[in-house]
Write an enzyme that holds these catalytic residues in place. Sequence first.
Site, PDB file in Angstrom:
ATOM      1  N   CYS A 287     -11.380  10.416  -9.793  1.00  0.00           N
ATOM      2  CA  CYS A 287     -11.908   9.557 -10.845  1.00  0.00           C
ATOM      3  C   CYS A 287     -13.404   9.390 -10.592  1.00  0.00           C
ATOM      4  O   CYS A 287     -13.942   9.873  -9.590  1.00  0.00           O
ATOM      5  CB  CYS A 287     -11.187   8.212 -10.867  1.00  0.00           C
ATOM      6  SG  CYS A 287     -11.145   7.365  -9.273  1.00  0.00           S
TER       7      CYS A 287
ATOM      8  N   ASP B 181      -8.915  11.507 -13.622  1.00  0.00           N
ATOM      9  CA  ASP B 181     -10.200  12.008 -14.118  1.00  0.00           C
ATOM     10  C   ASP B 181     -10.901  10.960 -14.976  1.00  0.00           C
ATOM     11  O   ASP B 181     -11.864  11.267 -15.660  1.00  0.00           O
ATOM     12  CB  ASP B 181     -10.039  13.322 -14.886  1.00  0.00           C
ATOM     13  CG  ASP B 181     -11.370  13.996 -15.217  1.00  0.00           C
ATOM     14  OD1 ASP B 181     -12.271  13.969 -14.356  1.00  0.00           O
ATOM     15  OD2 ASP B 181     -11.525  14.526 -16.338  1.00  0.00           O
TER      16      ASP B 181
END
Length: 295
Positions: free
Chosen positions: A33, A250
């Site tokens: 992330c 992500d």
Amino acid sequence: MSTTDADGRIRSWNLAPSKPRFTAPPGAVDAHCHVFGPQAEFPFSPKAKYLPQDAGPDALFALRDHLGFARNVIVQASCHGTDNSATLNGIARSNGLARGVAVVDPAISDSELDALHAGGIRGVRFNFLKRLVDDAPKDKFLDVARRIARLGWHVVVYFEADILEELKPFLAAIPVPIVIDHMGRPDVTQGPDGADMTAFRRLLDSRDDIWTKVTCADRLDAAGPPYADFVRAVRPLVEAYPDRVLWGTDWPHPNMEKVLPDDGHLVDTIPEIAPTAELQHKLLVGNPMRLYWAD
């Protein structure tokens, strides 16, 4: 509703993601992330190829809790260039529940690498996507890879399937463990035995210290949820390499503003690609903890 604000900054994430049906095991790690800014405190790079709205640590950790995860691995976003301050800020505000991957200038000093390590960084990322970076000097990248070995770090490599063959000598020369972002972006419509996934398996078979992130169903499967092509192509990979796979949201999904992914739906792909409790625990807990929290 527009995803662009009055300053032309882009939002690429869903403001109200669904609650996933899948319950992640205790200690689950979102191992890929990012954070964007806040811009007023952490300006974006003048070389950035996209200008996002702020997506800071508070929003990231709220999403983590909403999805039922416990930890994050924050990967330096290309919009911040080689200034890792925003990523380090996210890690510092996580109460020990985040680690990070940096993007560094090849001329970085050893003392600066030590400072990144103290701040929770455990790897460096080399990006070969021409639409995101202007220069990817393999010789300088290899020098960085040699210099981080003493820290116990790994290298994260981001590329698309069409350049895998030309990257193989470079990858073979990296002297530390490697993590491939998003499986090198294969064409999942080819299925698990298609040319892209077959070539990627050959890469994994070439070294037992190459890991991969089985991530980005939203990027790789244009058909959208339930991401059937992604699941069909990726499940055999997870089953064949259970100790070398990682998963992440992500979030905040850079450059995905045209189709905002629902993070709850992405989480619900996990039991489809990792169908047993053992595989799920390895994917979400055992593997990322071994790589990022070994100390």
